[in-house]
Design an enzyme around this catalytic site. Structure first.
Site, mmCIF file in Angstrom:
data_model
loop_
_atom_site.group_PDB
_atom_site.id
_atom_site.type_symbol
_atom_site.label_atom_id
_atom_site.label_comp_id
_atom_site.label_asym_id
_atom_site.label_seq_id
_atom_site.Cartn_x
_atom_site.Cartn_y
_atom_site.Cartn_z
ATOM 1 N N ASP A 75 -5.337 -1.277 -2.015
ATOM 2 C CA ASP A 75 -4.647 -1.868 -1.039
ATOM 3 C C ASP A 75 -3.531 -2.537 -0.043
ATOM 4 O O ASP A 75 -3.499 -3.574 -1.400
ATOM 5 C CB ASP A 75 -5.945 -2.238 -0.616
ATOM 6 N N GLU A 137 -9.238 -3.964 -3.338
ATOM 7 C CA GLU A 137 -9.423 -5.790 -3.884
ATOM 8 C C GLU A 137 -8.924 -7.151 -2.508
ATOM 9 O O GLU A 137 -8.973 -8.103 -2.521
ATOM 10 C CB GLU A 137 -8.022 -6.049 -4.626
#
Length: 389
Positions: A75, A137
């Site tokens: 991400d 994350e």
């Protein structure tokens, strides 16, 4: 035989997937699955509860304990409100740099690892190389929380973990942890001319934020001068706040979000307990005296443990041998490294690119950094071919 990519070609491909944390990453995961399976590498997805996102892990080499996890998150942070000179999800090269969202943080490491898969397969590995790609994350490490137990429950136990966050290929052995708290306050609204009959939720918030700031000041005053972190103490910070209806009404509600950046060794539980104790002993009695409906609700939104420095940790020894970096490096931002370490795995942070570029408009990575990372992984492959751990 699968398709080959250079690290730059693979990074260009990965940047092309818009994997901002509020979106699905499944298109990227599907691409990586097809790529790895094209080389005969088995993969395993670990989906999130909604089925809209997934982590992925794979093993190359002997199915035995030992070896190395190469970990990256898929991400990226949003681009809205940033002054990008080009489309952030269409990589472009200029003057020895590759630009695009995630180039440094941290698709550069993931791309280099994936591009090296054919070399991993050609080598006669005596210990396995694990590839681990997570989601979310940037918003609390939720993907790694599910990924790590699944890996350990269903496969051999690795000996070390290298999380490839951007460190300019320096070996980082410690980072702070982070806990994010949301505080919601219910006051008692009255006309402000009758202030004595009401309770402003904003005024309560001010007292609580003052307590948080005071704790930061206390930590600063007693900081250990030999602590390697900058700043060398735990910080408690209010980042957002909202509340109130009008200037002439005592605020019926207010909420704010706090992050606590803790030194390794400190726990979120101790800070949350101290905060709740202050609320229960110093705040709530006065609030309840006004109205039984007045309240303070504290919710934990995220909790990422710090990465503690290890004494001759296997991951550190390996990374220092491969990079030649023997300096003491720590960082104040959080990573998934603390989660791996909390499962008993020796862990360091080491990856290409600079953290100075992370989350910035026109984010870039020096192509020379990709080359350094590729060389590092090549030497790691040689090591895994010589040793069985």
């Amino acid at each position: 035989m699968g398709r080959t990519y250079t690290p730059q070609e693979m990074l260009t491909k990965l940047i092309g997937f818009n994997t901002v944390s509020d979106r699905s990453n499944l298109d990227l995961i599907a691409f990586v699955e097809d790529y790895l399976q094209g080389w005969g590498v088995r993969t395993q997805r670990v989906p999130d509860p909604t089925g809209e996102k997934a982590s992925l892990y794979a093993l190359i080499g002997p199915v035995t304990d030992g070896g190395t996890v190469l970990s990256a998150h898929t991400d990226v942070v949003p681009v809205e409100g940033q002054a990008w000179s080009r489309d952030p999800f269409q990589a472009w090269e200029d003057n020895g740099r590759l630009y695009g969202r995630g180039a440094a943080d941290m698709k550069g490491f993931a791309a280099t690892v994936l591009a090296k898969v054919p070399d991993f397969l050609k080598a006669e590995l005596r210990a396995p190389i694990h590839i681990a790609l997570s989601y979310d994350e940037e918003t609390g490490c939720d993907g790694a929380r599910r990924l790590i137990p699944d890996m350990l429950d269903n496969g051999p136990r690795p000996a070390r973990v290298i999380v490839g966050e951007p460190t300019s290929m320096k070996v980082v052995t410690g980072h702070k942890g982070i806990t994010v708290l949301q505080t919601r306050i219910t006051g008692h609204p009255v006309h402000s001319s009758q202030l004595h009959r009401g309770l402003s939720a904003i005024s309560v918030a001010a007292r609580l934020i003052g307590w948080l700031d005071g704790k930061t000041a206390e930590n600063r005053a007693k900081a250990d001068p030999d602590c390697p972190f900058e700043p060398p103490y735990t910080t408690l910070h209010c980042g957002t706040i909202s509340g109130g209806q009008a200037h002439n009404i005592t605020a019926p509600s207010c909420e704010f979000v706090t992050d606590i950046r803790m030194l390794p060794g400190e726990t979120p539980e101790q800070w949350i307990a101290a905060y709740r104790s202050f609320v229960e002993t110093e705040i709530l009695p006065d609030m309840k005296a006004v109205s039984a409906l007045c309240d303070v609700e504290i919710t934990e939104l995220a909790n990422v443990p710090g990465l503690g420095e290890e004494d001759d940790g296997l991951a550190e020894v390996t990374a220092r041998r491969l990079t030649g970096d023997n300096a003491r490096n720590v960082v104040v931002y959080a990573t998934e490294g603390g989660l791996f370490q909390s499962h008993g795995l020796s862990t360091v942070i080491c990856g290409p690119g600079s953290i100075d570029q992370a989350h910035q408009p026109d984010e870039f990575i020096e192509l020379a950094q990709l080359d350094r990372c590729a060389s590092f992984l090549g030497e790691l492959t040689d090591r895994m071919s010589q040793f069985d751990s």
